[in-house]
Design a protein around this motif. Sequence first.
Motif, PDB file in Angstrom:
ATOM      1  N   UNK A 177      -7.575 168.867  76.407  1.00  0.00           N
ATOM      2  CA  UNK A 177      -6.767 167.988  75.668  1.00  0.00           C
ATOM      3  C   UNK A 177      -5.837 167.159  76.467  1.00  0.00           C
ATOM      4  N   UNK A 178      -5.407 166.061  76.222  1.00  0.00           N
ATOM      5  CA  UNK A 178      -4.531 165.255  77.016  1.00  0.00           C
ATOM      6  C   UNK A 178      -3.325 164.624  75.819  1.00  0.00           C
ATOM      7  N   UNK A 179      -1.891 164.439  76.544  1.00  0.00           N
ATOM      8  CA  UNK A 179      -1.088 163.758  75.534  1.00  0.00           C
ATOM      9  C   UNK A 179       0.488 164.075  76.099  1.00  0.00           C
ATOM     10  N   UNK A 180       1.173 163.639  75.201  1.00  0.00           N
ATOM     11  CA  UNK A 180       2.822 163.912  75.632  1.00  0.00           C
ATOM     12  C   UNK A 180       3.015 165.607  75.547  1.00  0.00           C
ATOM     13  N   UNK A 181       4.087 165.684  76.482  1.00  0.00           N
ATOM     14  CA  UNK A 181       4.579 167.255  76.607  1.00  0.00           C
ATOM     15  C   UNK A 181       3.439 168.193  77.027  1.00  0.00           C
ATOM     16  N   UNK A 182       2.678 167.571  77.721  1.00  0.00           N
ATOM     17  CA  UNK A 182       1.559 168.474  78.662  1.00  0.00           C
ATOM     18  C   UNK A 182       2.198 168.908  79.834  1.00  0.00           C
ATOM     19  N   UNK A 183       2.168 170.292  80.292  1.00  0.00           N
ATOM     20  CA  UNK A 183       2.920 170.667  81.408  1.00  0.00           C
ATOM     21  C   UNK A 183       2.167 169.970  82.743  1.00  0.00           C
ATOM     22  N   UNK A 184       3.284 169.539  83.707  1.00  0.00           N
ATOM     23  CA  UNK A 184       2.580 168.470  84.759  1.00  0.00           C
ATOM     24  C   UNK A 184       2.097 169.118  85.835  1.00  0.00           C
ATOM     25  N   UNK A 185       1.321 170.362  85.610  1.00  0.00           N
ATOM     26  CA  UNK A 185       0.470 170.794  86.571  1.00  0.00           C
ATOM     27  C   UNK A 185      -1.029 170.819  86.278  1.00  0.00           C
ATOM     28  N   UNK A 196       3.896 158.088  89.026  1.00  0.00           N
ATOM     29  CA  UNK A 196       5.261 157.369  88.751  1.00  0.00           C
ATOM     30  C   UNK A 196       6.378 157.526  89.754  1.00  0.00           C
ATOM     31  N   UNK A 197       5.939 158.698  90.905  1.00  0.00           N
ATOM     32  CA  UNK A 197       6.991 158.776  91.924  1.00  0.00           C
ATOM     33  C   UNK A 197       6.539 158.299  93.331  1.00  0.00           C
ATOM     34  N   UNK A 198       5.442 157.580  93.225  1.00  0.00           N
ATOM     35  CA  UNK A 198       4.722 157.143  94.325  1.00  0.00           C
ATOM     36  C   UNK A 198       3.997 158.072  95.397  1.00  0.00           C
ATOM     37  N   UNK A 199       3.512 159.205  94.534  1.00  0.00           N
ATOM     38  CA  UNK A 199       3.342 160.284  95.431  1.00  0.00           C
ATOM     39  C   UNK A 199       1.490 160.046  95.025  1.00  0.00           C
ATOM     40  N   UNK A 200       0.677 160.465  96.201  1.00  0.00           N
ATOM     41  CA  UNK A 200      -0.827 160.549  96.061  1.00  0.00           C
ATOM     42  C   UNK A 200      -1.077 161.546  94.915  1.00  0.00           C
ATOM     43  N   UNK A 201      -2.345 161.345  94.517  1.00  0.00           N
ATOM     44  CA  UNK A 201      -2.929 162.320  93.485  1.00  0.00           C
ATOM     45  C   UNK A 201      -4.140 163.242  94.248  1.00  0.00           C
ATOM     46  N   UNK A 202      -3.924 164.549  93.949  1.00  0.00           N
ATOM     47  CA  UNK A 202      -4.749 165.511  94.659  1.00  0.00           C
ATOM     48  C   UNK A 202      -6.149 165.855  93.814  1.00  0.00           C
ATOM     49  N   UNK A 303       0.730 157.837  79.212  1.00  0.00           N
ATOM     50  CA  UNK A 303       1.300 157.149  80.395  1.00  0.00           C
ATOM     51  C   UNK A 303       2.837 156.476  79.856  1.00  0.00           C
ATOM     52  N   UNK A 304       2.853 155.923  78.643  1.00  0.00           N
ATOM     53  CA  UNK A 304       4.127 155.365  78.226  1.00  0.00           C
ATOM     54  C   UNK A 304       4.916 156.552  77.871  1.00  0.00           C
ATOM     55  N   UNK A 305       4.542 157.661  77.220  1.00  0.00           N
ATOM     56  CA  UNK A 305       5.511 158.756  77.045  1.00  0.00           C
ATOM     57  C   UNK A 305       6.131 159.128  78.272  1.00  0.00           C
ATOM     58  N   UNK A 306       5.179 159.416  79.532  1.00  0.00           N
ATOM     59  CA  UNK A 306       5.798 159.960  80.602  1.00  0.00           C
ATOM     60  C   UNK A 306       6.866 158.962  81.462  1.00  0.00           C
ATOM     61  N   UNK A 307       6.541 157.667  81.071  1.00  0.00           N
ATOM     62  CA  UNK A 307       7.346 156.746  81.799  1.00  0.00           C
ATOM     63  C   UNK A 307       8.784 156.671  80.930  1.00  0.00           C
ATOM     64  N   UNK A 308       8.857 157.092  79.541  1.00  0.00           N
ATOM     65  CA  UNK A 308      10.023 157.185  78.837  1.00  0.00           C
ATOM     66  C   UNK A 308      10.795 158.453  78.791  1.00  0.00           C
ATOM     67  N   UNK A 309      10.218 159.377  79.116  1.00  0.00           N
ATOM     68  CA  UNK A 309      10.663 160.668  79.168  1.00  0.00           C
ATOM     69  C   UNK A 309      10.730 161.499  80.340  1.00  0.00           C
ATOM     70  N   UNK A 310      11.403 160.843  81.454  1.00  0.00           N
ATOM     71  CA  UNK A 310      11.626 161.452  82.617  1.00  0.00           C
ATOM     72  C   UNK A 310      12.416 162.783  82.477  1.00  0.00           C
ATOM     73  N   UNK A 311      13.531 162.648  81.709  1.00  0.00           N
ATOM     74  CA  UNK A 311      14.289 163.675  81.424  1.00  0.00           C
ATOM     75  C   UNK A 311      13.595 165.020  81.185  1.00  0.00           C
ATOM     76  N   UNK A 312      12.298 164.938  80.462  1.00  0.00           N
ATOM     77  CA  UNK A 312      11.562 166.157  80.151  1.00  0.00           C
ATOM     78  C   UNK A 312      10.758 166.704  81.450  1.00  0.00           C
ATOM     79  N   UNK A 313      10.144 165.889  82.191  1.00  0.00           N
ATOM     80  CA  UNK A 313       9.350 166.237  83.258  1.00  0.00           C
ATOM     81  C   UNK A 313      10.112 166.423  84.911  1.00  0.00           C
ATOM     82  N   UNK A 314      10.927 165.550  84.910  1.00  0.00           N
ATOM     83  CA  UNK A 314      11.768 165.803  86.189  1.00  0.00           C
ATOM     84  C   UNK A 314      12.034 167.214  86.587  1.00  0.00           C
TER      85      UNK A 314
END
Length: 322
Positions: A177-185, A196-202, A303-314
């Motif tokens: 599954x993928x979508x909003x509110x998915x834990x960023x690991x 979004x933070x300019x970091x490379x993707x492993x 992507x739109x959701x993660x852009x607009x919801x930094x308060x959630x994932x930061x």
Amino acid sequence: MRLLVTGGCGFIFSHFIRHILQKYPDYKIINLDKLTYCGNIENTKDFRNNRNYKFIKGDICDKKLVERTVKEVDVIINGAAETHVDRSIIDAGSFVKTDIFGTYVLLEAARKNDVEKYIQISTDEAYGSVERGSFKEGDPLNPNSPYSASKAGADLLVGAYRRTHGTPAVITRSSNNYGSYQFPEKLIPLFITNLLRGKKVPLYGDGSNVRDWLFVTDNCAAVDTVLHKGKIGETYNIASSDERTNLEITKMLLKLLGKPDGMIQHVQDRKGHDFRYSMDCSKMRAIGWKPRVKLEEGLEMTIEWYKNNEWWWRPIVKKLGN
Ligand code: NAD
């Protein structure tokens, strides 16, 4: 209908509770969640004051609590689990405990309280890897990671309770599954929040592993279909049938975020990395479900959701030290 949903502060089942509360205004839901490292009370923010919703912070392995709670419901949907394959490779203990023992505790409570339906949420990973063709529900389970082995163990236990005690159980096995509110690991939110933070993707290995990506609301609609139309004793595969390599997904994310391919950092492959998951979903289609969200559209919304919801994932990525 009165539902006990476990793991409702996680990614998929917070979406599922939102879906049910909106679609069935007379249903009542109890969410039992331990709030582990990936459980997040913020995921329930928009519905936590709904009068048909009640949250209990607790562990599905807690027999007394589970038995008391199950007395108040007609249906159990067990979505609680330890879910991250990489963590299961480092230490499988909590996976065996929650995913297998926790399922046993819920099955026992279901048996003693004569629930109308018990839905076990499983995964395509329980079948293991397949080079060609697609798994059907009756195929043998052949899991390769401690995570998928724990999920498969739970499925076998559910099957045993069905046959031994006549527990009115149904199993769903869904793809990634993928979508909003998915834990960023997990791959998609990890890659989006890195970019979004300019970091490379492993990216593991050469990225040739194949996965089927399902938008989370499509899975919620599928579990809803199984809740209302799924036949007791059956198992249902749930997938989008749109398979992509991890490299393809990564390149799609880079393109949507306007980043160059040079942002990919190939890292040592995961131990025992399954090459391909694939499932035949004709049984789900036969009871009236089909996926609605196309991959490109789903990725854009995510992507739109993660852009607009930094308060959630930061705060989460900070805590993870990523
Ligand atoms: P998640 O990791 O985001 O959330 C899991 C939730 O379960 C968290 O809120 C956590 O606090 C809770 N939990 C963990 N242990 C608990 C315990 N002992 N007692 C009570 N609550 C506990 O998970 P997710 O990605 O939303 O997955 C939900 C379910 O779907 C899991 O059963 C998983 O195996 C299955 N699944 C997930 C995917 C996927 O792509 N995410 C695919 C197929 C199947």
